[in-house]
Enzyme design. Structure first.
Site, mmCIF file in Angstrom:
data_model
loop_
_atom_site.group_PDB
_atom_site.id
_atom_site.type_symbol
_atom_site.label_atom_id
_atom_site.label_comp_id
_atom_site.label_asym_id
_atom_site.label_seq_id
_atom_site.Cartn_x
_atom_site.Cartn_y
_atom_site.Cartn_z
ATOM 1 N N ASN B 54 0.861 -1.185 0.000
ATOM 2 C CA ASN B 54 0.000 0.000 0.000
ATOM 3 C C ASN B 54 0.900 1.238 0.000
ATOM 4 O O ASN B 54 1.463 1.607 1.027
ATOM 5 C CB ASN B 54 -0.907 -0.005 1.233
ATOM 6 N N LYS B 56 0.049 4.189 -0.277
ATOM 7 C CA LYS B 56 -0.647 5.325 0.348
ATOM 8 C C LYS B 56 -0.463 6.597 -0.482
ATOM 9 O O LYS B 56 -0.356 6.539 -1.699
ATOM 10 C CB LYS B 56 -0.161 5.500 1.795
ATOM 11 N N HIS B 138 -9.392 0.698 4.942
ATOM 12 C CA HIS B 138 -8.107 0.945 5.621
ATOM 13 C C HIS B 138 -8.345 1.883 6.807
ATOM 14 O O HIS B 138 -9.203 2.775 6.741
ATOM 15 C CB HIS B 138 -7.107 1.547 4.644
ATOM 16 N N GLU B 140 -6.913 4.395 7.808
ATOM 17 C CA GLU B 140 -6.838 5.837 7.516
ATOM 18 C C GLU B 140 -8.154 6.323 6.905
ATOM 19 O O GLU B 140 -8.591 7.440 7.115
ATOM 20 C CB GLU B 140 -5.625 6.125 6.609
ATOM 21 N N GLU B 208 -5.054 -5.148 10.455
ATOM 22 C CA GLU B 208 -4.035 -4.117 10.690
ATOM 23 C C GLU B 208 -4.349 -3.400 12.006
ATOM 24 O O GLU B 208 -5.172 -2.462 12.018
ATOM 25 C CB GLU B 208 -4.048 -3.078 9.565
ATOM 26 N N GLY B 214 2.426 2.461 10.897
ATOM 27 C CA GLY B 214 3.266 3.653 10.783
ATOM 28 C C GLY B 214 3.841 4.113 12.104
ATOM 29 O O GLY B 214 4.295 5.235 12.262
ATOM 30 N N SER B 254 3.550 -1.949 10.358
ATOM 31 C CA SER B 254 5.001 -1.902 10.603
ATOM 32 C C SER B 254 5.726 -3.182 10.195
ATOM 33 O O SER B 254 6.727 -3.561 10.800
ATOM 34 C CB SER B 254 5.284 -1.542 12.073
#
Lengths: 298, 298
Positions: B54, B56, B138, B140, B208, B214, B254
């Site tokens: 991904n 992003k 996701h 985000e 996730e 991150g 991560s």
């Protein structure tokens, strides 16, 4: 300043205030219409006529290739800025095939620098791929996706900071117009932009009454003129007379090849943000060339 | 079924339940590692190992062109599905330059057919441009943009209806794990997908934990295994034993070239959804090839 009340919907509004600034323009460009000397009749702003095409979430590789060839073949007046906004995934295709005569815009961008924002596109990336403009605050982003004034204002600040020019959209819902709140809504949206914009050189304001978008119910020229004039007054009061006189204020909402000429005659209508009609090359060209309805033979 | 309580963060969780299904796989493809016969040690699911990248909201035309050439030059094990997800505006560039060995995904899509949705991209358009996958849900999109379970579930249904395969993301916030709600959150997110998915053939589930994305704080292999096993059990109970045994459940958060091998050894970890490390071609290849850590020489 006494609170201005917008005219009620469809009923005919009070006649627009008289205003006469005339600028002589001659049409001259390789692909422009025959160059009879013409005089711009009435344009409150001193900015160039501006027409943007918002393709929204429409198109395929094939249909866009056809649309681009139609646009490349179109004869456009020289004194109109023309911009088209393809969906994100087709921008590369359009940038590599469309005439430079027409600039390219995105339909949205992220609020800041790129990074861990799955699904978003940053202003830097849009500039990287050759976009010159971005549409921000479109009513579909406001009322379908849920973006608020503050979020949109910050997007405008960041886009401009990355040298991306902004079509800043404002406009009221039907219930807001019927409740007499058109100006309140538009001024609140304008404030969110103004709080974040210091240099308006690369900003175009697009007034799009939500009730006229994709409904076939176009605002009457008088209704649009009335709001455009009010927004220009708002700028004069809240930003500066200079910005008020130079910024383009364009109209969007069911604009098509048939109604554009009448709208274009209005002195505070500096152009259009076109939806569905921008997906048809010849119609879009007609709308771009409606600048001529602001002119009379000198 | 007694409510399962996920282990508290970092403290070492109870050992995962023993499970032994072995499948013999040999690595054999033009660009695969030397083909010594190897035996898959432990993979609860029968699906192929899967690694998604991904990217992003990262990358430029230039950096992406470099990344694509690194990926094209990488030697990848044959028995791993590899997919990368560029930002929308670079998908065309990646599709036209990336090896077919690696499939292409979008990072998001609209909830239904295209149309008057400024800024959005429809599943039809993604298929039109050559995308095979889309990442949905996701964290985000959930916690930064504000997409809810229902909205995401409907997106999955529509994407699958247009033959777009789906990486369905789930995962808990730190405060949710600390409150012992990891399974509640994941099962609720799974239900929103399951309510909208009838055929799971083209679905990969990506667990996730938001607190690991991150942050450099990767979940321990045991923590990830525990949730993957619980999700597989949930599928068995709420969908079918067959779906539970075939669907890939991949881990994201991560993941990097250093920690992927240990994670990959866990029987219910069928692969990875990689963030930052997917922007470095060699590291991403290492993560793709961590399937080998599931194998021992026959």
């Amino acid at each position: 300043m006494a609170a201005r009340r917008p005219s009620p919907p469809p009923a005919s509004p009070p006649p627009p205030r008289p205003r006469s600034t005339t600028t002589t323009r001659t049409t001259s460009s390789a692909s422009a219409a025959p160059a009879a000397a013409q005089r711009l009749v009435a344009m409150a702003g001193s900015g160039k006529f501006f027409v943007g095409g918002n393709w929204k979430c429409n198109g395929t590789k094939e249909s866009i290739s056809k649309l681009v060839s139609d646009l490349n073949a179109a004869t456009l007046e020289s004194d109109v800025d023309v911009v088209v906004a393809p969906p994100f995934i087709y921008i590369d295709q359009v940038k590599s095939s469309l005439t430079d005569r027409i600039e390219v815009s995105a339909q949205n961008t992220w609020i800041g620098k790129g990074g861990a924002f799955t699904g978003e596109i940053s202003a830097e990336q849009l500039v990287d791929i050759g976009c010159q403009w971005v549409i921000l605050g479109h009513s579909e982003r406001r009322h379908v996706i849920g973006e608020d004034d503050e979020f949109i204002g910050k997007k405008a600040a960041y886009a401009l900071s990355q040298n991306l020019k902004v079509m800043a959209c404002i406009g009221e819902l039907l219930e807001e117009r019927e409740a007499g709140k058109t100006f309140d809504v538009c001024f609140k949206q304008m404030k969110a932009f103004a709080d974040n914009i210091t240099d308006w050189t690369n900003v175009v304001i697009a007034y799009e009454p939500v009730w006229a978008i994709g409904t076939g119910k176009v605002a009457s020229p008088e209704q649009a003129q009335e709001v455009h004039a009010a927004v220009r007054d708002w700028l004069k009061t809240n930003v500066s007379a200079d910005v008020a006189s130079t910024v383009r204020i364009i109209y969007g909402g069911s604009v098509n090849a048939a109604n554009c000429a009448e709208l274009a005659k209005k002195e505070d209508i500096d152009g259009f943000l076109v939806g569905g009609a921008s997906l048809k090359g010849p119609d879009f060209a007609t709308i771009c060339n409606s600048v001529t309805s602001k002119k009379v033979t000198a």
